[in-house]
Design an enzyme around this catalytic site. Structure first.
Site, PDB file in Angstrom:
ATOM      1  N   CYS A 114       0.801  -1.228   0.000  1.00 34.04           N
ATOM      2  CA  CYS A 114       0.000   0.000   0.000  1.00 34.04           C
ATOM      3  C   CYS A 114       0.834   1.279   0.000  1.00 34.04           C
ATOM      4  O   CYS A 114       0.313   2.363  -0.255  1.00 34.04           O
ATOM      5  CB  CYS A 114      -0.949  -0.011   1.196  1.00 34.04           C
ATOM      6  SG  CYS A 114      -2.045  -1.419   1.165  1.00 34.04           S
ATOM      7  N   HIS A 253      -3.189   7.290   2.699  1.00 35.55           N
ATOM      8  CA  HIS A 253      -3.611   5.993   2.156  1.00 35.55           C
ATOM      9  C   HIS A 253      -4.991   5.680   2.721  1.00 35.55           C
ATOM     10  O   HIS A 253      -5.257   5.889   3.904  1.00 35.55           O
ATOM     11  CB  HIS A 253      -2.602   4.919   2.556  1.00 35.55           C
ATOM     12  CG  HIS A 253      -3.077   3.533   2.256  1.00 35.55           C
ATOM     13  ND1 HIS A 253      -3.575   3.183   1.029  1.00 35.55           N
ATOM     14  CD2 HIS A 253      -3.135   2.415   3.030  1.00 35.55           C
ATOM     15  CE1 HIS A 253      -3.918   1.902   1.050  1.00 35.55           C
ATOM     16  NE2 HIS A 253      -3.672   1.413   2.254  1.00 35.55           N
ATOM     17  N   ASN A 283     -10.106  -0.031   0.133  1.00 36.36           N
ATOM     18  CA  ASN A 283      -8.645   0.063   0.123  1.00 36.36           C
ATOM     19  C   ASN A 283      -8.134  -0.477  -1.217  1.00 36.36           C
ATOM     20  O   ASN A 283      -8.207  -1.678  -1.469  1.00 36.36           O
ATOM     21  CB  ASN A 283      -8.097  -0.766   1.295  1.00 36.36           C
ATOM     22  CG  ASN A 283      -6.577  -0.753   1.376  1.00 36.36           C
ATOM     23  OD1 ASN A 283      -5.905  -0.272   0.467  1.00 36.36           O
ATOM     24  ND2 ASN A 283      -6.047  -1.283   2.459  1.00 36.36           N
TER      25      ASN A 283
END
Ligand code: UT7
Length: 328
Positions: A114, A253, A283
């Site tokens: 990520c 994020h 996500n």
């Protein structure tokens, strides 16, 4: 002095929108639990025919158009992904280069989960400032749905597919440059988030099949993520003598609304400063930051010269933060 500039941003979202209620049909979960614990309402999943390189290609094509450059002007293509089309080769960067008609130019993938987009910025900045390459296409692209275990309620409700891309070019104007990028990792926490590789030998352990899907120690990751991100963001702001109030957009994020809120509140960012897209996209791993940046751009709020703060945390574990003036 030569600086690196984030010249253009774009994203691509696949068509199929999946509501939390879809998971209620097959799992012991509820829309209420997912929204309360994560903030997520919907996510988008790519079709069987679409791969990560297809999503990345769409975002990259638009980023190129918005930069005013041609594919032939690009000197390097780098992709961050945890869901590449192929296991080891060819890289997703090679596939996207081919789709764009970019030939005889270096292309490679990075594996930093990520935190991918921040690692990409760090590489692009270093390559430009060292006069190695001029125009660099960076892409965070994910078909995370291809590595999800749809029987695991602790992971499959969290993620989505998508891609974001940016063109990074040289500039002499510091007020349109990538000011600073900080990246780091601690492999001691490698078992917090991982994707087991099924091989003939390891396929079965004690008669249990190991799915080739994301596994996560969610709560441990949550706590480590919040702690790490707060100190990382404080450090980059202090090092550059920038106050939170000077930042136009804080684009973290998008893993969990509770993580974003904890970091945002600690830094005393206002709700106008904090960009939140996790409710729409879930996500999307390496794609989440450029997708969120593109949302602000397409809303018309992101102006040339705006100061942006980014932060990310992901498998590895890896993390990073960046301060940049938007150059578009
Ligand atoms: O992007 C890379 C970095 N990733 C992250 O930063 C993600 C970090 N982690 C998280 O976002 C959160 O930890 C989760 C959303 C994954 C989980 O939230 P949590 O508040 O940490 O819950 P938990 O893992 O402590 O689980 C609490 C309970 C458990 O049940 P018991 O053991 O208390 O009976 C879970 O089994 O919630 C249960 N649970 C669910 N219940 C309904 C876990 N997933 C679900 C679900 N629906 N989908």
């Amino acid at each position: 002095m030569k600086y690196a500039c984030l010249k253009s941003i774009a994203s691509y979202v696949p068509k199929r929108c999946v509501k939390n209620s879809e998971f209620e049909k097959t799992l012991d979960t509820t829309d209420e639990w997912i929204q309360k614990r994560t903030g997520i309402q919907t996510r988008y999943f790519a079709s069987d025919e679409e791969n990560t390189s297809d999503l990345g290609f769409q975002a990259a094509k638009l980023a190129l158009d918005r930069s005013g450059l041609q594919a032939s002007d690009i000197d390097l293509v780098i992709v961050a992904t945890l869901s590449p089309d192929y296991l080891n080769m060819p890289s997703t960067a090679c596939l996207i280069s081919a789709k764009l008609g970019i030939r005889n130019k270096p292309a490679f993938d990075i594996s930093t989960a990520c935190s991918g987009f921040i690692y990409l910025l760090s590489l692009a900045k270093a390559f430009i400032e060292s006069n190695t390459y001029n125009n660099i296409l960076i892409i965070g692209a994910e078909k995370v749905s291809s590595v999800l275990d749809f029987t695991d309620r602790g992971t499959c409700v969290l993620f989505g597919d998508g891609a974001g891309a940016a063109v990074i070019t040289p500039t002499t104007d510091k007020n349109h440059s990538i000011l600073d990028v900080h990246i780091s990792a601690d492999g001691a926490y490698n078992d917090f988030l991982f994707t087991p590789r099924v091989t003939k030998k390891s396929e079965f352990i004690q008669g249990q099949s190991i799915p080739q899907c994301i596994q996560m120690k969610g709560n441990e990751t949550f706590k480590l993520g919040v702690k790490t991100l707060i100190s990382d963001v404080e450090e980059i702001l202090q090092k550059n003598e920038i106050l939170p109030s000077q930042v136009d957009f804080f684009i973290p994020h998008q893993a969990n609304l509770r993580i974003i809120s904890a970091v945002g509140e600690q830094l005393k960012f206002s709700s106008e400063q904090v960009v939140i897209t996790v409710q729409k996209y879930g996500n999307t791993s390496a794609a989440s930051i450029p997708m969120a940046m593109n949302d602000v751009y397409e809303s018309g709020r992101l102006k040339s010269g705006n100061l942006i703060l980014l932060d990310a945390f992901g498998g590895g574990v890896t993390w990073g933060s960046a301060l940049l003036y938007f150059g578009g």
